[in-house]
Design a protein around this motif. Sequence first.
Motif, PDB file in Angstrom:
ATOM      1  N   THR A   1       3.837   8.285   3.417  1.00  0.00           N
ATOM      2  CA  THR A   1       4.543   8.724   2.209  1.00  0.00           C
ATOM      3  C   THR A   1       5.827   7.932   2.008  1.00  0.00           C
ATOM      4  OG1 THR A   1       3.653  10.963   2.505  1.00  0.00           O
ATOM      5  CG2 THR A   1       5.549  10.715   1.043  1.00  0.00           C
ATOM      6  N   ALA A   2       6.589   7.734   3.084  1.00  0.00           N
ATOM      7  CA  ALA A   2       7.828   6.952   2.981  1.00  0.00           C
ATOM      8  C   ALA A   2       7.533   5.526   2.519  1.00  0.00           C
ATOM      9  CB  ALA A   2       8.552   6.934   4.329  1.00  0.00           C
ATOM     10  N   GLY A   3       6.445   4.942   3.047  1.00  0.00           N
ATOM     11  CA  GLY A   3       6.077   3.597   2.628  1.00  0.00           C
ATOM     12  C   GLY A   3       5.681   3.525   1.168  1.00  0.00           C
ATOM     13  N   VAL A   4       4.902   4.513   0.717  1.00  0.00           N
ATOM     14  CA  VAL A   4       4.474   4.530  -0.690  1.00  0.00           C
ATOM     15  C   VAL A   4       5.671   4.739  -1.621  1.00  0.00           C
ATOM     16  CG1 VAL A   4       3.110   5.790  -2.400  1.00  0.00           C
ATOM     17  CG2 VAL A   4       2.132   5.265  -0.161  1.00  0.00           C
ATOM     18  N   VAL A   5       6.572   5.667  -1.249  1.00  0.00           N
ATOM     19  CA  VAL A   5       7.764   5.917  -2.071  1.00  0.00           C
ATOM     20  C   VAL A   5       8.609   4.648  -2.174  1.00  0.00           C
ATOM     21  CG1 VAL A   5       9.950   7.171  -2.174  1.00  0.00           C
ATOM     22  CG2 VAL A   5       7.847   8.386  -1.619  1.00  0.00           C
ATOM     23  N   THR A   6       8.813   3.971  -1.047  1.00  0.00           N
ATOM     24  CA  THR A   6       9.588   2.727  -1.057  1.00  0.00           C
ATOM     25  C   THR A   6       8.922   1.676  -1.936  1.00  0.00           C
ATOM     26  OG1 THR A   6      10.373   3.183   1.195  1.00  0.00           O
ATOM     27  CG2 THR A   6      10.596   0.929   0.393  1.00  0.00           C
ATOM     28  N   GLY A   7       7.592   1.580  -1.814  1.00  0.00           N
ATOM     29  CA  GLY A   7       6.861   0.618  -2.637  1.00  0.00           C
ATOM     30  C   GLY A   7       6.954   0.925  -4.114  1.00  0.00           C
ATOM     31  N   ILE A   8       6.884   2.224  -4.464  1.00  0.00           N
ATOM     32  CA  ILE A   8       6.976   2.621  -5.871  1.00  0.00           C
ATOM     33  C   ILE A   8       8.348   2.281  -6.434  1.00  0.00           C
ATOM     34  CG2 ILE A   8       7.054   4.599  -7.437  1.00  0.00           C
ATOM     35  CD1 ILE A   8       4.878   5.891  -5.712  1.00  0.00           C
ATOM     36  N   VAL A   9       9.400   2.696  -5.728  1.00  0.00           N
ATOM     37  CA  VAL A   9      10.762   2.501  -6.237  1.00  0.00           C
ATOM     38  C   VAL A   9      11.103   1.016  -6.351  1.00  0.00           C
ATOM     39  CG1 VAL A   9      13.212   2.891  -5.752  1.00  0.00           C
ATOM     40  CG2 VAL A   9      11.569   4.740  -5.397  1.00  0.00           C
ATOM     41  N   LEU A  10      10.869   0.266  -5.271  1.00  0.00           N
ATOM     42  CA  LEU A  10      11.182  -1.158  -5.311  1.00  0.00           C
ATOM     43  C   LEU A  10      10.252  -1.904  -6.274  1.00  0.00           C
ATOM     44  CD1 LEU A  10      11.880  -1.952  -1.537  1.00  0.00           C
ATOM     45  CD2 LEU A  10      13.525  -1.555  -3.372  1.00  0.00           C
ATOM     46  N   GLY A  11       8.952  -1.560  -6.207  1.00  0.00           N
ATOM     47  CA  GLY A  11       7.979  -2.264  -7.046  1.00  0.00           C
ATOM     48  C   GLY A  11       8.233  -2.060  -8.526  1.00  0.00           C
ATOM     49  N   LYS A  12       8.450  -0.803  -8.938  1.00  0.00           N
ATOM     50  CA  LYS A  12       8.683  -0.540 -10.361  1.00  0.00           C
ATOM     51  C   LYS A  12       9.999  -1.148 -10.829  1.00  0.00           C
ATOM     52  CE  LYS A  12       7.435   2.802 -12.765  1.00  0.00           C
ATOM     53  NZ  LYS A  12       7.337   4.099 -13.460  1.00  0.00           N
ATOM     54  N   THR A  13      11.031  -1.097  -9.985  1.00  0.00           N
ATOM     55  CA  THR A  13      12.313  -1.693 -10.356  1.00  0.00           C
ATOM     56  C   THR A  13      12.173  -3.181 -10.607  1.00  0.00           C
ATOM     57  OG1 THR A  13      13.532  -0.039  -9.068  1.00  0.00           O
ATOM     58  CG2 THR A  13      14.698  -2.055  -9.644  1.00  0.00           C
ATOM     59  N   VAL A  14      11.512  -3.884  -9.693  1.00  0.00           N
ATOM     60  CA  VAL A  14      11.359  -5.338  -9.817  1.00  0.00           C
ATOM     61  C   VAL A  14      10.461  -5.689 -11.002  1.00  0.00           C
ATOM     62  CG1 VAL A  14      10.434  -7.396  -8.689  1.00  0.00           C
ATOM     63  CG2 VAL A  14      11.799  -5.760  -7.373  1.00  0.00           C
ATOM     64  N   ILE A  15       9.364  -4.933 -11.175  1.00  0.00           N
ATOM     65  CA  ILE A  15       8.443  -5.231 -12.286  1.00  0.00           C
ATOM     66  C   ILE A  15       9.141  -5.060 -13.629  1.00  0.00           C
ATOM     67  CG2 ILE A  15       6.383  -4.402 -13.492  1.00  0.00           C
ATOM     68  CD1 ILE A  15       5.184  -3.792 -10.724  1.00  0.00           C
ATOM     69  N   VAL A  16       9.847  -3.926 -13.813  1.00  0.00           N
ATOM     70  CA  VAL A  16      10.561  -3.706 -15.082  1.00  0.00           C
ATOM     71  C   VAL A  16      11.641  -4.759 -15.271  1.00  0.00           C
ATOM     72  CG1 VAL A  16      12.033  -2.102 -16.341  1.00  0.00           C
ATOM     73  CG2 VAL A  16      10.066  -1.236 -15.089  1.00  0.00           C
ATOM     74  N   TRP A  17      12.345  -5.082 -14.212  1.00  0.00           N
ATOM     75  CA  TRP A  17      13.394  -6.106 -14.263  1.00  0.00           C
ATOM     76  C   TRP A  17      12.824  -7.438 -14.767  1.00  0.00           C
ATOM     77  CZ3 TRP A  17      16.250  -7.778  -9.109  1.00  0.00           C
ATOM     78  CH2 TRP A  17      17.077  -8.882  -9.379  1.00  0.00           C
ATOM     79  N   LEU A  18      11.722  -7.897 -14.160  1.00  0.00           N
ATOM     80  CA  LEU A  18      11.147  -9.189 -14.514  1.00  0.00           C
ATOM     81  C   LEU A  18      10.550  -9.177 -15.923  1.00  0.00           C
ATOM     82  CD1 LEU A  18       9.448 -10.172 -11.129  1.00  0.00           C
ATOM     83  CD2 LEU A  18      11.654 -10.939 -12.042  1.00  0.00           C
ATOM     84  N   VAL A  19       9.828  -8.093 -16.246  1.00  0.00           N
ATOM     85  CA  VAL A  19       9.203  -8.023 -17.575  1.00  0.00           C
ATOM     86  C   VAL A  19      10.266  -7.963 -18.672  1.00  0.00           C
ATOM     87  CG1 VAL A  19       7.777  -6.596 -19.083  1.00  0.00           C
ATOM     88  CG2 VAL A  19       7.073  -6.991 -16.726  1.00  0.00           C
ATOM     89  N   ALA A  20      11.338  -7.192 -18.435  1.00  0.00           N
ATOM     90  CA  ALA A  20      12.405  -7.104 -19.438  1.00  0.00           C
ATOM     91  C   ALA A  20      13.082  -8.453 -19.645  1.00  0.00           C
ATOM     92  CB  ALA A  20      13.429  -6.053 -19.009  1.00  0.00           C
ATOM     93  N   MET A  21      13.314  -9.184 -18.546  1.00  0.00           N
ATOM     94  CA  MET A  21      13.922 -10.509 -18.684  1.00  0.00           C
ATOM     95  C   MET A  21      12.964 -11.485 -19.349  1.00  0.00           C
ATOM     96  SD  MET A  21      16.315 -11.172 -15.341  1.00  0.00           S
ATOM     97  CE  MET A  21      16.981 -12.617 -16.175  1.00  0.00           C
ATOM     98  N   LEU A  22      11.663 -11.292 -19.135  1.00  0.00           N
ATOM     99  CA  LEU A  22      10.678 -12.126 -19.806  1.00  0.00           C
ATOM    100  C   LEU A  22      10.763 -11.958 -21.315  1.00  0.00           C
ATOM    101  CD1 LEU A  22       8.257 -14.055 -19.261  1.00  0.00           C
ATOM    102  CD2 LEU A  22       6.778 -12.052 -19.318  1.00  0.00           C
TER     103      LEU A  22
END
Length: 263
Positions: free
Chosen positions: A165-186
């Motif tokens: 669960t800790a791994g999935v939560v970390t992946g969700i938070v970091l993954g969504k942050t980076v994806i939104v960050w990159l897509v928004a800058m795109l």
Amino acid sequence: QDRSELDSPHGRLTFGVLLVQDLAIVPFMLLVAFLQETPEESELVAQVGVAGAKLVVLFVIIFLVGLLVLPHFFGAALIRRSSEFPVILGIVSALAAMWLAEELQLSPALGAFIAGLILAGTPFASQIRGDMAPLRYIFLTLFFACTGMLADLSWLIESYHWLWTAGVVTGIVLGKTVIVWLVAMLWNQPRRVSIAAGLCLAQIGEFSFVIGAEAISAGLLDENLFQLLMTSSLITLLVSPFLISKARPTAKIMDGVLGGVGT
């Protein structure tokens, strides 16, 4: 909204994405419906067409009744003069749309969602929203209480499930942050705005619980995977207020570290 950031650049971007995520429940609920029987490829295409046709029928019926029949039958003036009628209209519309969706073998939650979209476009939408506010708070509280009950704390401490669960939560938070960050800058958003929006969108939305419940009842998820997804999603919701409160200062620091070009 409480922090007066809804009209800020990252607030508008976040709110726009959240609206699209809410609308995405429609195709996902249909996807769950026709994946239930794991059909062959030819049958899958046919089921997609049938599900799409049912959705169109549901939308058209609710649209015609909500925008063409009700305003002329009752009259907007009558609705505005009454404090009880908007509440009755909202509840009856939601229940009727849920019944119709059930008759078409679609999710009742999908019918209620479409009813809300239709009522939002009526001349008396503001009146309904205002008069139904107390009911909204009650049902919202019940919704999240029922959602919290989906988590099984005994499951969490068994067989190192908390590590998964800790791994999935970390992946969700970091993954969504980076994806939104990159897509928004795109899409030419400033870097500071993109990072702040990514932090605000790092959680799993509440509609995921509706989709997850439909998926497990359809036999598409086993109990362990369902608990992993639901528990992880609940934890991301719990940390969401902290992430939102720290979004702007964190984005400013990260933008400075990266050179401040995106300010």
